[in-house]
Design a protein around this motif. Structure first.
Motif, PDB file in Angstrom:
ATOM      1  N   LEU A  22       7.620   1.536  -2.300  1.00  0.00           N
ATOM      2  CA  LEU A  22       7.874   0.814  -3.544  1.00  0.00           C
ATOM      3  C   LEU A  22       8.718   1.635  -4.513  1.00  0.00           C
ATOM      4  CD1 LEU A  22       4.660  -1.191  -4.412  1.00  0.00           C
ATOM      5  CD2 LEU A  22       6.656  -1.851  -3.125  1.00  0.00           C
ATOM      6  N   LEU A  65       3.446  -3.804  -7.350  1.00  0.00           N
ATOM      7  CA  LEU A  65       2.451  -2.773  -7.587  1.00  0.00           C
ATOM      8  C   LEU A  65       1.936  -2.155  -6.308  1.00  0.00           C
ATOM      9  CD1 LEU A  65      -0.140  -5.153  -7.995  1.00  0.00           C
ATOM     10  CD2 LEU A  65       0.894  -4.911 -10.204  1.00  0.00           C
ATOM     11  N   VAL A  66       1.526  -0.902  -6.426  1.00  0.00           N
ATOM     12  CA  VAL A  66       0.952  -0.207  -5.288  1.00  0.00           C
ATOM     13  C   VAL A  66      -0.518  -0.591  -5.236  1.00  0.00           C
ATOM     14  CG1 VAL A  66       0.564   2.030  -4.221  1.00  0.00           C
ATOM     15  CG2 VAL A  66       2.519   1.706  -5.732  1.00  0.00           C
ATOM     16  N   ALA A  67      -0.930  -1.256  -4.189  1.00  0.00           N
ATOM     17  CA  ALA A  67      -2.331  -1.656  -4.073  1.00  0.00           C
ATOM     18  C   ALA A  67      -2.673  -1.923  -2.626  1.00  0.00           C
ATOM     19  CB  ALA A  67      -2.581  -2.914  -4.912  1.00  0.00           C
ATOM     20  N   ILE A  90       0.830  -1.204   0.000  1.00  0.00           N
ATOM     21  CA  ILE A  90       0.000   0.000   0.000  1.00  0.00           C
ATOM     22  C   ILE A  90       0.866   1.256   0.000  1.00  0.00           C
ATOM     23  CG2 ILE A  90      -0.201   0.247   2.521  1.00  0.00           C
ATOM     24  CD1 ILE A  90      -3.201   0.861   2.053  1.00  0.00           C
ATOM     25  N   PHE A 132       3.222   3.712  -1.373  1.00  0.00           N
ATOM     26  CA  PHE A 132       3.755   4.202  -2.644  1.00  0.00           C
ATOM     27  C   PHE A 132       5.222   4.602  -2.506  1.00  0.00           C
ATOM     28  CE2 PHE A 132       4.627   7.595  -5.662  1.00  0.00           C
ATOM     29  CZ  PHE A 132       4.037   7.165  -6.834  1.00  0.00           C
TER      30      PHE A 132
END
Lengths: 489, 124
Positions: free
Chosen positions: A249, A286-288, A244, A246
């Motif tokens: 990452l 991935l940002v999720a 989560i 950002f």
């Protein structure tokens, strides 16, 4: 046809002892090895085990992180005369097979003692007590063709060392375990690390627990700096992660090394994999937000390896709208950071297990850490799911009264709408949050929200008093935004 | 972002979205990362792929000639096609671009090769 079982000594590092049996079982399971236990004291640094062939023994050594080295057993006794008798008999009866080793050009004998110290002179005397061995080659301590290994074991208790050794063992060194990887993947020399990067040894153990092998698709939903992906990729897995955070990452968060003021431009999870020569195993990060569905149900992972945030050093959060006491006017072109709220650990684990039940292939494994307070522990607090079977559970003791357990689940039931309905989706068991207990050891229970409101109130009052004194308040929020922007440029 | 990852991403987390698949991909900057051809890994991945999304990705990556619109049978035996799939799915790295939800038009940006699938709190 009867198989010719051979006896081996497994010599372990006496570290993370609780993980040893689980790791052994996972590797045996991964390669489909057959074995028989000869010794029952699993806490000892050595095990006596039978494998059907050298090949199987080597396969085991090719993956084990707990293992220092594996030896072919020649003799094992509890008393000196008994030991020498056994060794002589072994050499006589297996003369032909052993001839090549005794005739090898160079050799070395390692004398190891456990729980007692031997001087160099004593060690040489031990070697000379075995002068009946028909060794023909020369001594070469650096690069021997054959290495023999002699152990005297004086028990595990350093306060009660027995007068004579409990076990005396002699064998030929067959192979080393994979402990060199611990140094190779050490966090000290890794390009990109964060506050909660998992140390090399434990992440390698996790990859073994997950039975990662060549061509597997491995996923980490709380990837952070990708420390678990490194070990999975090292064992041939293709790795995928999401987080989560950002800034994390994109490697723009604050550096965690004391000597480092700003992050390097080229820091990333991919750079870590490149550093260890497994860049080709990098799929994506991935940002999720894990609490929201993202993946198409066609995807299936061979394993999920993860270390969820416990809420102590890394926040547990998910995207959620909440009532905002402040009246914020937002314009369309303003940068907006989604508001996050506390992701309670019981909910996080329920979601994680549900995710694993859905997206793992049948037989695939979920390996994750579970933090708890030691006095609370019983089997019932462990997360459970109707589609997953708990296959291993090893404890690592942390600071104070806390510990965490490495849980390994295996999916044994195909997930479908019907089977899912049988599982109790909303369990009423609402255990106290780990974080809450951690910060309220004296029992003064104050929920997160209450504390936050109280703190906000305090700040607000401070600000009012400042204004009264005629001082300009500092806009902390704007400062933070500027700092974040500066990190990105 | 690799195009193999793209094949599995949905926008079903958005409130009111039922399927959210396939996302509309737009590439503004891409890179080529050479990687070793691993036929077993592709073979294991093949049955999970959605061919229409593979085809759509190929068009965006300007490789439409390589990938037929209809999924051919026995791909595993077609060495040349396997090589092309490997190139499309694992060697093309989308550095900058975006993905759009087919139902709501919500755009997910890709920056520095990392897609941002995060939603705002009023969208979930």
């Amino acid at each position: 046809m009867t198989k010719l079982w051979k006896k081996y000594i497994l010599w372990f590092a006496q570290e993370h002892v609780d993980f040893r049996v689980a790791e052994f079982e996972s590797i045996v399971n991964l390669f489909g090895l057959k074995f028989r236990h000869l010794s029952q004291q699993l806490l000892n640094p050595f095990w006596l085990v039978e494998f059907p062939s050298d090949e199987q023994a080597l396969q085991y050594a090719s993956r084990s992180i707990a293992l220092r080295s594996i030896m072919e057993l020649y003799a094992h006794g509890h008393k000196m005369p008994e030991f020498h008798e056994q060794l002589k008999t072994h050499v006589q009866t297996n003369g032909q097979q052993l001839e090549a080793f005794f005739k090898a050009e160079t050799f070395k004998v390692t004398v190891e003692t456990y729980n007692k110290h031997f001087s160099q002179k004593e060690k040489v005397a031990k070697i000379e007590s075995m002068d009946y061995l028909p060794i023909e080659g020369d001594v070469n301590l650096k690069n021997p063709t054959v290495e023999w290994w002699y152990l005297e074991f004086y028990g595990l208790d350093p306060t009660a060392v027995p007068a004579t050794a409990d076990d005396i063992i002699f064998g030929r060194v067959l192979a080393q375990g994979q402990r060199h990887l611990i140094k190779e993947l050490s966090l000290k020399t890794r390009k990109f690390i964060g506050n909660t990067s998992m140390d090399a040894q434990l992440s390698l153990l996790m990859a073994n627990q997950a039975k990662v092998c060549d061509g597997d698709l491995v996923f980490d939903p709380f990837v952070g700096t990708g420390s678990l992906l490194v070990s999975a990729a090292k064992f041939g897995g293709y790795v995928l992660g999401s987080d989560i955070d950002f800034m994390m990452l994109h490697a723009r968060c604050r550096p965690s090394r004391i000597s480092q003021k700003v992050r390097d431009k080229d820091e990333s999870i991919r750079a870590n994999l490149k550093q260890y020569g497994c860049e080709q195993r990098y799929m994506d990060v991935l940002v999720a937000d894990f609490s929201n569905p993202l993946w198409h149900n066609r995807i299936s992972f061979d394993s999920i390896i993860t270390d969820p945030p416990y809420g102590i050093r890394e926040a547990t959060e998910k995207v959620e709208s909440k009532h905002n006491p402040k009246d914020v006017t937002r314009t369309a072109d303003m940068v907006h950071y989604p508001s996050t709220s506390h992701y309670a650990l019981p909910h996080l684990y329920r979601d994680l297990l549900d995710f694993a039940a859905k997206y793992l292939r049948l037989g695939g494994r979920l390996v994750c850490w579970f933090p708890f307070h030691r006095e609370d522990y019983n089997e019932a607090i462990l997360p459970q799911h109707t589609h997953l079977r708990l296959v291993a559970n090893s404890e690592q003791i942390l600071a104070g009264n806390t510990a965490r357990r490495l849980l390994t689940y295996e999916k044994y039931l195909e997930y479908s709408e019907e089977t899912a309905q049988q599982s109790p989706s909303e369990d009423a068991v609402e255990t106290t949050d780990f974080r809450e207990r951690y910060f309220n050891t004296n029992g003064a229970l104050e929920t997160r929200t209450v504390r936050r409101m109280r703190k906000a109130e305090q700040r607000e009052q401070g600000r009012r008093e400042m204004e009264l004194r005629g001082k300009q308040p500092v806009d902390v929020r704007a400062q933070k935004c500027d700092l974040n922007k500066a990190r990105f440029d | 972002m690799k195009l193999s990852t793209y094949n599995f991403l949905t926008s079903m987390a958005i409130k009111g979205v039922k399927v959210g698949y396939p996302l509309k991909l737009r590439i503004t900057k891409k890179d080529l990362v050479e990687s070793e051809f691993n036929p077993t890994f592709i073979e294991r991945l093949l049955p999970k792929l959605d061919w229409s999304a593979v085809h759509a990705a190929a068009q965006q990556a300007e490789l439409a000639d390589d990938i037929p619109a209809e999924q051919p049978e026995n791909i595993a035996e077609n060495e040349l096609l396997m090589q092309k799939l490997h190139h499309l799915l694992f060697e093309i790295d989308v550095l900058e671009g975006e993905m759009e939800c087919p139902e709501t038009g919500r755009v997910f940006p890709i920056t520095d090769g990392i897609p941002n699938m995060l939603l705002n709190e009023d969208e979930v």
